[in-house]
Design a protein around this motif. Structure first.
Motif, PDB file in Angstrom:
ATOM      1  N   LYS A  16      44.692  43.857  36.689  1.00 17.43           N
ATOM      2  CA  LYS A  16      43.467  43.918  37.404  1.00 17.43           C
ATOM      3  C   LYS A  16      42.714  45.221  37.228  1.00 17.43           C
ATOM      4  CE  LYS A  16      45.962  41.445  41.189  1.00 17.43           C
ATOM      5  NZ  LYS A  16      46.310  41.627  42.704  1.00 17.43           N
ATOM      6  N   GLN A  25      39.815  47.685  38.804  1.00 15.71           N
ATOM      7  CA  GLN A  25      38.780  48.083  39.732  1.00 15.71           C
ATOM      8  C   GLN A  25      38.142  49.425  39.259  1.00 15.71           C
ATOM      9  OE1 GLN A  25      38.971  46.792  42.790  1.00 15.71           O
ATOM     10  NE2 GLN A  25      37.784  48.244  44.155  1.00 15.71           N
ATOM     11  N   TYR A  71      39.933  44.497  43.328  1.00 16.77           N
ATOM     12  CA  TYR A  71      40.598  44.831  44.517  1.00 16.77           C
ATOM     13  C   TYR A  71      39.498  44.750  45.773  1.00 16.77           C
ATOM     14  CZ  TYR A  71      44.987  45.650  42.674  1.00 16.77           C
ATOM     15  OH  TYR A  71      46.140  45.585  41.775  1.00 16.77           O
ATOM     16  N   MET A 124      45.229  48.455  47.656  1.00 18.65           N
ATOM     17  CA  MET A 124      45.834  47.613  46.651  1.00 18.65           C
ATOM     18  C   MET A 124      46.673  46.427  47.172  1.00 18.65           C
ATOM     19  SD  MET A 124      48.395  49.791  43.914  1.00 18.65           S
ATOM     20  CE  MET A 124      47.038  50.762  43.168  1.00 18.65           C
ATOM     21  N   ASP A 167      50.416  44.845  45.756  1.00 24.06           N
ATOM     22  CA  ASP A 167      50.377  45.481  44.423  1.00 24.06           C
ATOM     23  C   ASP A 167      51.058  46.657  44.611  1.00 24.06           C
ATOM     24  OD1 ASP A 167      49.835  43.011  43.229  1.00 24.06           O
ATOM     25  OD2 ASP A 167      47.791  43.890  42.734  1.00 24.06           O
TER      26      ASP A 167
END
Lengths: 413, 165
Positions: free
Chosen positions: B109, B111, B130, B155, B158
């Motif tokens: 992921k 961000q 996110y 988050m 995670d």
């Protein structure tokens, strides 16, 4: 993760100019929650917070329409919070505070103003506050609100409770509850429930002087607090007729020095007595003697308050208590003050003083149980019953003997 | 306050870079590949209503930026939210012209945002896995000639102690 910042300078286009950068791995460390730790603090003798208590607690900032701080503390199982909110237009009856403490299924929900009005705004499972202090300091344009509640058996070390508070600034002319709101909400983790410890010391004050409500104090680490409410108790005890009354000062144990108005410094820690301005060092042995006399005073007052004391008794203490006290007296290191000290005659209030030597003489007699009838107390009813029963038995015996003599004489006649 | 320096290049080297090198420096891949050293420890702090306030940043470890401008970064966490505060000195205050770019990579992921530090233009770069930032504060202190930028993201599940990202 990485960060870049490019300074375009005075004339450059977006994305031009000097580059600045950062790149590093990050690792999530430590606790899994950001809950605020509610630490145990020392309070006053009643288990309430004071300025020293709060000086040891980290403030958490509240920002919004108004700025301020909030602090949380525990004394024993009592939970306290202290809100300080800056408001340049403080109007104590229209600015609104609204808070909620949630502990498991229980809640304490109140709202109101800063003019001693805080009714329930939902459940009020913890009843009335054990401490309520509110005020507005015009000089700093700051409200201060301290409230405390007894969690009792709901206190569990390490458990989380939730706290939220809203502050509404009504401005100079708004009605109660109007104006912008500033909010705070957080989970709190309860710490230990150690009860506060306190020490005592004694000093002499002139007969006509008033006991100060506050003192300058120095706490561990050398920080000075001015002025600080420290409980001081006047007494009728005078260790010398020329030296005025004895004052008992009760202080949190992190106070290392108490400074009087005349700049005399009283060092804490050993229960010392400071007997006059010339006494710079103090004496723990004399402090122990005074503490003993204070306890005798309390015992005398308790008897006086609960029942009548027989005329002629200047001590007025029951036998059991007297024995306990006398054992302590015997163990005192320094008994010199008993020869010079005087106190009030509680038996007949207003009749003047009584020498402590006389009190101790009677205390010794009562403790020895040799003359309990003479110093009989109204509340010592078992002794009374025994005495009247004895008199009754003797009377019956005399009557019976007299009857026998009369009957024998009649027979002889 | 303890400072931690994680530099890619010395200040002098950066000043000597060509425009192309600087552009490369700001390229996400180029920066990430250079990450080294002990990971910065993201520790829990106390916030208000789930976001940071001024008090949240007190005592949070500072990491120095590398470059011409004097800058520092802080990374705390509030529960499962991770936050970043950039504080950087800049005498020539033109918030719409300064370029700001950051990237968090958590497993697969990303961000990341790019834009200006004025507050009205900061777009996903290339995405915000996110979701939108839970906090985005921009400021410039005229007396200190200092920009501040605070951002944070949730988050969620995670978030795990020991996770390196």
């Amino acid at each position: 993760m990485s960060v870049g910042f490019q300074d375009s300078g005075a004339e450059g286009e977006w994305g031009s100019g000097n580059a600045n950068s950062f790149a590093s791995d990050l690792v999530l460390a430590g606790e899994e929650t950001s809950a605020i730790d509610v630490i145990n603090v020392k309070g006053d003798v009643e288990g309430r917070t004071n300025l020293i208590s709060w000086s040891n607690v980290a403030p958490h900032m509240i920002t919004g329409a108004n700025n301020g701080t909030i602090q949380f503390a525990l004394i024993g199982t009592n939970f306290f919070f202290r809100l300080q909110m800056v408001d340049s237009t403080g109007v104590i009856d229209t600015d609104k505070v609204d808070f909620k403490i949630k502990v498991g299924d229980k809640s304490q929900c109140q709202f109101g103003n800063f003019d001693n009005w805080l009714p329930a705004n939902g459940p009020k499972d913890y009843g009335e506050a054990v401490q309520t202090e509110m005020g507005y300091d015009a000089a700093s344009s700051t409200y201060a609100l301290v409230l405390g509640y007894g969690l009792k058996t709901d206190w569990v070390e390490g458990s989380l409770i939730n706290f939220s508070i809203d502050y509404y600034d009504a401005g100079a002319i708004g009605g109660w509850g109007s104006g912008p709101v500033t909010s705070f909400s957080a989970d709190l983790k309860l710490g230990s429930n150690v009860a506060s410890d306190h020490g005592e010391l004694y000093y002499v004050i002139d007969e006509n002087d008033e006991i100060p409500a506050t003192y300058r104090v120095v706490v561990e680490g050398g920080q000075v607090y001015l002025p600080t409410p420290v409980e001081s108790i006047t007494t009728d005890l005078r260790v010398d007729s020329s030296k005025g009354r004895v004052v008992k000062v009760v202080y949190p144990t992190d106070v290392t020095e108490i400074v009087l108005d005349n700049n005399a410094v009283l060092t804490t820690g050993a229960g010392k007595a400071y007997l006059g301005s010339e006494d710079k060092e103090g004496s723990a042995a004399k402090g122990a003697a005074i503490k003993f006399m204070m306890d005798v005073e309390e015992a005398r007052k308790a008897v006086k308050a609960s029942d009548t004391v027989q005329a002629g008794s200047i001590c007025g203490i029951d036998q059991k208590t007297a024995r306990t006290l006398y054992d302590r007296y015997a163990a005192l290191e320094d008994k010199s003050l008993f020869a010079t000290s005087v106190t009030k005659t509680y038996v007949d209030a207003g009749e003047g003083d009584v020498a402590y030597a006389a009190i101790m003489e009677q205390l010794g007699l009562i403790a020895g149980a040799t003359v309990q009838g003479v110093f009989h107390l109204g509340n010592n009813r078992s002794n009374s019953i025994f005495m009247f029963t004895t008199i009754g038995v003797f009377a019956v015996a005399i009557i019976a003997a007299s009857a026998c003599v009369i009957l024998r004489k009649k027979k002889e006649n | 306050m303890k400072k931690k320096t994680l530099s890619l290049f010395g200040v002098g080297a950066v000043m000597a870079m060509s425009a192309a090198a600087m552009a490369r420096l700001l390229n996400h891949d180029a920066i990430e590949s250079k990450a080294a050293g002990t990971p910065y420890e993201v520790k829990q702090v106390v916030g208000v209503n789930g976001i940071t306030n001024d008090g949240s940043w007190e005592g949070v470890e500072e990491a120095a930026m590398t470059g011409v401008n004097e800058g520092k970064l802080q990374f705390p966490s509030i529960d499962t939210r991770v936050f970043m505060k950039l504080t950087i000195h800049d005498d020539t205050h033109r918030a719409d012209k300064e370029r700001l770019e950051y990237t968090f990579t958590v497993g697969g992921k990303v961000q990341a945002q790019i834009g200006s530090i004025r507050g009205d233009w900061l777009q996903p770069n290339p995405r915000l896995d996110y979701g939108n930032c839970v906090q985005a504060d921009f400021g410039y202190d005229e007396s200190a000639r200092m920009y501040t930028f605070v951002t944070g993201f949730e988050m969620g599940t995670d978030w795990e102690v020991g996770l390196i990202f």
